[in-house]
Scaffold this motif. Structure first.
Motif, PDB file in Angstrom:
ATOM      1  N   ARG A  61      44.304  35.987  46.204  1.00 56.30           N
ATOM      2  CA  ARG A  61      45.575  36.114  45.475  1.00 56.30           C
ATOM      3  C   ARG A  61      45.422  35.629  44.039  1.00 56.30           C
ATOM      4  O   ARG A  61      45.966  36.232  43.098  1.00 56.30           O
ATOM      5  N   ALA A  62      44.704  34.534  43.856  1.00 56.44           N
ATOM      6  CA  ALA A  62      44.501  33.997  42.512  1.00 56.44           C
ATOM      7  C   ALA A  62      43.684  34.957  41.655  1.00 56.44           C
ATOM      8  O   ALA A  62      43.982  35.167  40.476  1.00 56.44           O
ATOM      9  N   ILE A  63      42.652  35.555  42.234  1.00 57.43           N
ATOM     10  CA  ILE A  63      41.832  36.513  41.497  1.00 57.43           C
ATOM     11  C   ILE A  63      42.652  37.745  41.131  1.00 57.43           C
ATOM     12  O   ILE A  63      42.564  38.254  40.007  1.00 57.43           O
ATOM     13  N   ALA A  64      43.469  38.216  42.076  1.00 54.08           N
ATOM     14  CA  ALA A  64      44.323  39.376  41.816  1.00 54.08           C
ATOM     15  C   ALA A  64      45.286  39.086  40.673  1.00 54.08           C
ATOM     16  O   ALA A  64      45.478  39.910  39.772  1.00 54.08           O
ATOM     17  N   GLY A  65      45.922  37.902  40.706  1.00 46.80           N
ATOM     18  CA  GLY A  65      46.855  37.541  39.646  1.00 46.80           C
ATOM     19  C   GLY A  65      46.189  37.434  38.291  1.00 46.80           C
ATOM     20  O   GLY A  65      46.724  37.890  37.275  1.00 46.80           O
ATOM     21  N   SER A  66      44.990  36.841  38.254  1.00 45.71           N
ATOM     22  CA  SER A  66      44.253  36.709  37.000  1.00 45.71           C
ATOM     23  C   SER A  66      43.868  38.071  36.454  1.00 45.71           C
ATOM     24  O   SER A  66      43.987  38.337  35.252  1.00 45.71           O
ATOM     25  N   TYR A  67      43.417  38.949  37.339  1.00 43.86           N
ATOM     26  CA  TYR A  67      42.990  40.294  36.901  1.00 43.86           C
ATOM     27  C   TYR A  67      44.174  41.078  36.337  1.00 43.86           C
ATOM     28  O   TYR A  67      44.077  41.690  35.265  1.00 43.86           O
ATOM     29  N   MET A  68      45.296  41.083  37.050  1.00 47.61           N
ATOM     30  CA  MET A  68      46.471  41.837  36.592  1.00 47.61           C
ATOM     31  C   MET A  68      47.004  41.287  35.280  1.00 47.61           C
ATOM     32  O   MET A  68      47.483  42.035  34.418  1.00 47.61           O
ATOM     33  N   ASP A  69      46.911  39.978  35.107  1.00 48.60           N
ATOM     34  CA  ASP A  69      47.352  39.365  33.855  1.00 48.60           C
ATOM     35  C   ASP A  69      46.455  39.804  32.692  1.00 48.60           C
ATOM     36  O   ASP A  69      46.942  40.125  31.608  1.00 48.60           O
ATOM     37  N   LYS A  70      45.162  39.860  32.924  1.00 52.89           N
ATOM     38  CA  LYS A  70      44.223  40.184  31.858  1.00 52.89           C
ATOM     39  C   LYS A  70      44.271  41.664  31.461  1.00 52.89           C
ATOM     40  O   LYS A  70      43.923  42.011  30.328  1.00 52.89           O
ATOM     41  N   ILE A  71      44.689  42.547  32.367  1.00 55.13           N
ATOM     42  CA  ILE A  71      44.753  43.973  32.029  1.00 55.13           C
ATOM     43  C   ILE A  71      46.162  44.396  31.605  1.00 55.13           C
ATOM     44  O   ILE A  71      46.413  45.583  31.374  1.00 55.13           O
ATOM     45  N   GLY A  72      47.086  43.431  31.511  1.00 50.04           N
ATOM     46  CA  GLY A  72      48.417  43.734  30.988  1.00 50.04           C
ATOM     47  C   GLY A  72      49.435  44.164  32.019  1.00 50.04           C
ATOM     48  O   GLY A  72      50.460  44.753  31.670  1.00 50.04           O
ATOM     49  N   PHE A  73      49.200  43.859  33.298  1.00 48.33           N
ATOM     50  CA  PHE A  73      50.128  44.252  34.357  1.00 48.33           C
ATOM     51  C   PHE A  73      50.795  43.035  35.000  1.00 48.33           C
ATOM     52  O   PHE A  73      51.330  43.139  36.101  1.00 48.33           O
ATOM     53  N   ASN A  74      50.780  41.891  34.333  1.00 50.42           N
ATOM     54  CA  ASN A  74      51.285  40.664  34.951  1.00 50.42           C
ATOM     55  C   ASN A  74      52.784  40.703  35.220  1.00 50.42           C
ATOM     56  O   ASN A  74      53.283  40.034  36.126  1.00 50.42           O
ATOM     57  N   ASP A  75      53.550  41.489  34.438  1.00 47.24           N
ATOM     58  CA  ASP A  75      55.004  41.573  34.642  1.00 47.24           C
ATOM     59  C   ASP A  75      55.404  42.700  35.596  1.00 47.24           C
ATOM     60  O   ASP A  75      56.584  42.831  35.925  1.00 47.24           O
ATOM     61  N   GLN A  76      54.429  43.493  36.026  1.00 45.09           N
ATOM     62  CA  GLN A  76      54.735  44.603  36.922  1.00 45.09           C
ATOM     63  C   GLN A  76      54.806  44.130  38.373  1.00 45.09           C
ATOM     64  O   GLN A  76      54.059  43.235  38.772  1.00 45.09           O
ATOM     65  N   PRO A  77      55.687  44.715  39.179  1.00 40.91           N
ATOM     66  CA  PRO A  77      55.628  44.416  40.609  1.00 40.91           C
ATOM     67  C   PRO A  77      54.368  45.053  41.191  1.00 40.91           C
ATOM     68  O   PRO A  77      54.075  46.224  40.921  1.00 40.91           O
ATOM     69  N   TYR A  78      53.608  44.299  41.969  1.00 40.50           N
ATOM     70  CA  TYR A  78      52.392  44.859  42.552  1.00 40.50           C
ATOM     71  C   TYR A  78      52.125  44.225  43.906  1.00 40.50           C
ATOM     72  O   TYR A  78      52.532  43.095  44.188  1.00 40.50           O
ATOM     73  N   LEU A  79      51.436  44.986  44.750  1.00 41.34           N
ATOM     74  CA  LEU A  79      51.123  44.568  46.108  1.00 41.34           C
ATOM     75  C   LEU A  79      49.632  44.308  46.221  1.00 41.34           C
ATOM     76  O   LEU A  79      48.821  45.030  45.639  1.00 41.34           O
ATOM     77  N   VAL A  80      49.265  43.276  46.972  1.00 40.47           N
ATOM     78  CA  VAL A  80      47.866  42.896  47.153  1.00 40.47           C
ATOM     79  C   VAL A  80      47.503  43.051  48.631  1.00 40.47           C
ATOM     80  O   VAL A  80      48.140  42.446  49.495  1.00 40.47           O
ATOM     81  N   TYR A  81      46.497  43.881  48.912  1.00 37.37           N
ATOM     82  CA  TYR A  81      46.035  44.105  50.278  1.00 37.37           C
ATOM     83  C   TYR A  81      44.583  43.662  50.410  1.00 37.37           C
ATOM     84  O   TYR A  81      43.738  44.034  49.592  1.00 37.37           O
ATOM     85  N   GLU A  82      44.309  42.881  51.436  1.00 30.00           N
ATOM     86  CA  GLU A  82      42.923  42.553  51.756  1.00 30.00           C
ATOM     87  C   GLU A  82      42.440  43.527  52.823  1.00 30.00           C
ATOM     88  O   GLU A  82      43.006  43.583  53.924  1.00 30.00           O
ATOM     89  N   HIS A  83      41.401  44.295  52.519  1.00 32.51           N
ATOM     90  CA  HIS A  83      40.850  45.258  53.481  1.00 32.51           C
ATOM     91  C   HIS A  83      39.663  44.630  54.213  1.00 32.51           C
ATOM     92  O   HIS A  83      38.838  43.948  53.599  1.00 32.51           O
ATOM     93  N   LYS A  84      39.576  44.903  55.500  1.00 31.00           N
ATOM     94  CA  LYS A  84      38.528  44.327  56.328  1.00 31.00           C
ATOM     95  C   LYS A  84      37.741  45.407  57.059  1.00 31.00           C
ATOM     96  O   LYS A  84      37.216  45.185  58.140  1.00 31.00           O
ATOM     97  N   ASP A  85      37.657  46.615  56.442  1.00 28.78           N
ATOM     98  CA  ASP A  85      37.022  47.741  57.107  1.00 28.78           C
ATOM     99  C   ASP A  85      35.554  47.915  56.743  1.00 28.78           C
ATOM    100  O   ASP A  85      34.879  48.790  57.279  1.00 28.78           O
ATOM    101  N   VAL A  86      35.042  47.125  55.810  1.00 30.23           N
ATOM    102  CA  VAL A  86      33.623  47.174  55.455  1.00 30.23           C
ATOM    103  C   VAL A  86      33.083  45.750  55.387  1.00 30.23           C
ATOM    104  O   VAL A  86      33.845  44.782  55.420  1.00 30.23           O
ATOM    105  N   ALA A  87      31.761  45.649  55.246  1.00 27.51           N
ATOM    106  CA  ALA A  87      31.123  44.333  55.330  1.00 27.51           C
ATOM    107  C   ALA A  87      31.481  43.434  54.155  1.00 27.51           C
ATOM    108  O   ALA A  87      31.657  42.227  54.324  1.00 27.51           O
ATOM    109  N   HIS A  88      31.594  44.000  52.955  1.00 28.37           N
ATOM    110  CA  HIS A  88      31.840  43.146  51.800  1.00 28.37           C
ATOM    111  C   HIS A  88      33.335  42.892  51.609  1.00 28.37           C
ATOM    112  O   HIS A  88      34.174  43.727  51.951  1.00 28.37           O
TER     113      HIS A  88
END
Length: 435
Positions: free
Chosen positions: A84-111
């Protein structure tokens, strides 16, 4: 960390892709940032309606859906709070910090990886530009986050991918000894890649101008289960003299390869999902992705796409070469949705560009592979007076009825903005009115 950005005109399709993963227990929604409720308290329609209301404020912009995946090294295991912290930092740095956004953790691959879903339409109806998002803001943000969160750098990972296809393996007939050059290619491919048939093997070998040739079905070589290796040029035409498989030091004969087929069938099972996800992530909900754009995007993910064509140029088969997992899959082995026919139907009906590199491999239907590039741009129109200017208020300060209003379905019977109103045609007066 590697960031992959996709844009489209369908917020519903992007959200359904992630929610489908949740329903299959292959993903979990970690956060709903700048929403008036927590992610666990939101329904599918509530998640979608808020994004669609924003998008409706700028109807001139067709591309209004932003779907981003942040991928981490397989050795990294991050907690939900870190993600969540990485997602928030990334969205802030690309100019989307004020936008509503959803964060999904996918577990369908190894990484470890997360998906971010949002829109590029702001609360005042203006559009966040997307044309340089990947090259400028995202790349800068990625490097800063790798340092801030002590992540494994993607630059070293990209270098590793390039080493999968070293230039020394490329064969140019007439400049170096054929047998020696072919032996180098075979040593770099046969024991490293997981293929289950001669066509799948040729999908890899063809990229280095080498062909495994059993001959025509009626030939003596084919009937005696013999195998030759030979050089092909950039057009896929056979050049030089074929060399028996048994004459190489490793003796990669058909009998030896058939044993590898059985072993590789089991070894590559876990790698199917990565290729399928890469294709679905690129095509899901999009109607303007051409075949050449699909191959270009998959190539950036480490997957080469090899199309097989008949003598008239029609595509009848496809093979995917995943250089990261070193697995090779015929399209139909992944499922009906990934066969040559299905992929052509799922892609925009446009011909491949003339710039595409092709390898015409005549043996066993291995005729060609294709890779190309494409890009997309869009315009925007600003509309003021968005009623949700204060959406960033904490949930505790928002009245329940006000919060619920944000999730109401978008009504289509409201007033149309003046710039979008069509001009009314003046009716011509009839002859009877002039008399």
């Amino acid at each position: 960390m590697v960031a992959v950005i996709h844009t489209s005109s369908s917020l519903r399709a992007v959200l359904m892709y992630n929610e489908r993963k949740v329903g299959e227990e292959q993903a979990v929604c970690l956060a709903a940032e700048n929403y008036p409720k927590e992610a666990t308290d939101l329904t599918f329609d509530q998640k979608l309606n808020l994004l669609q209301k924003l998008a409706s404020l700028n109807l001139r912009t067709k591309v209004n859906s932003v779907h981003i995946s942040l991928n981490f090294d397989p050795s990294e295991h991050l907690s939900p709070d870190q993600l969540r912290a990485i997602a928030g930092s990334y969205m802030d740095k690309i100019g989307f910090n004020d936008q509503p956004y959803l964060v999904y953790e996918h577990k369908d691959v190894a990484h470890e990886h997360i998906h971010l879903v949002t829109t590029n339409i702001r609360s005042d109806g203006s559009r966040i530009p997307l044309h340089n998002l990947g090259k400028n803001q995202s790349e800068k943000a990625r490097k800063e986050i790798e340092i801030d969160f002590n992540l494994i750098k993607a630059d070293g990972r990209n270098q590793e991918l390039q080493e999968l296809k070293p230039a020394i393996l490329a064969v140019d007939y007439g400049k170096i000894e054929s047998k020696k050059a072919i032996a180098k290619v075979l040593a770099g491919v046969i024991d490293r890649y997981k293929f289950t048939s001669i066509p799948e093997l040729n999908a890899v070998l063809g990229q280095y101008n080498v062909l495994a040739d059993r001959g025509n079905e009626g030939s003596r070589t084919f009937q005696k289960e013999g195998l030759y290796y030979r050089l092909i040029n950039e057009k896929g035409e056979r050049v030089g003299v074929p060399i028996k498989a048994s004459s190489f030091q490793r003796k990669p004969t058909l009998k030896y390869l058939q044993k590898r087929f059985e072993i590789n069938e089991q070894l590559r099972l876990a790698d199917k999902i990565r290729v399928k996800n890469a294709i679905d992530f690129t095509l899901y909900g999009k109607s303007n992705v051409t075949l050449d754009r699909l191959t270009n995007i998959l190539k950036r993910e480490g997957v080469d796409t090899v199309f097989r064509k008949n003598d008239t140029g029609l595509i009848y088969g496809v093979t995917y070469v995943d250089h990261r997992t070193k697995s090779v899959f015929n399209g139909s082995s992944l499922g009906k949705n990934y066969s040559a026919k299905a992929i052509q139907e799922r892609c925009s009906p446009m011909q491949l560009t003339t710039n595409i590199a092709q390898y015409n491999v005549p043996d066993l239907g291995e005729h060609s592979n294709s890779i190309s590039h494409s890009s997309r741009h869009s315009s925007h129109q600003v509309f003021p007076d968005f009623p949700f200017q204060q959406r960033n208020l904490p949930v505790t300060n928002t009245k329940p009825e006000m919060a619920d209003a944000l999730f109401d379905p978008l009504k289509q019977d409201g007033p149309i903005p003046r710039p979008l109103r069509s001009r009314k045609r003046k009716k011509k007066k009839g002859l009877s009115q002039n008399l």
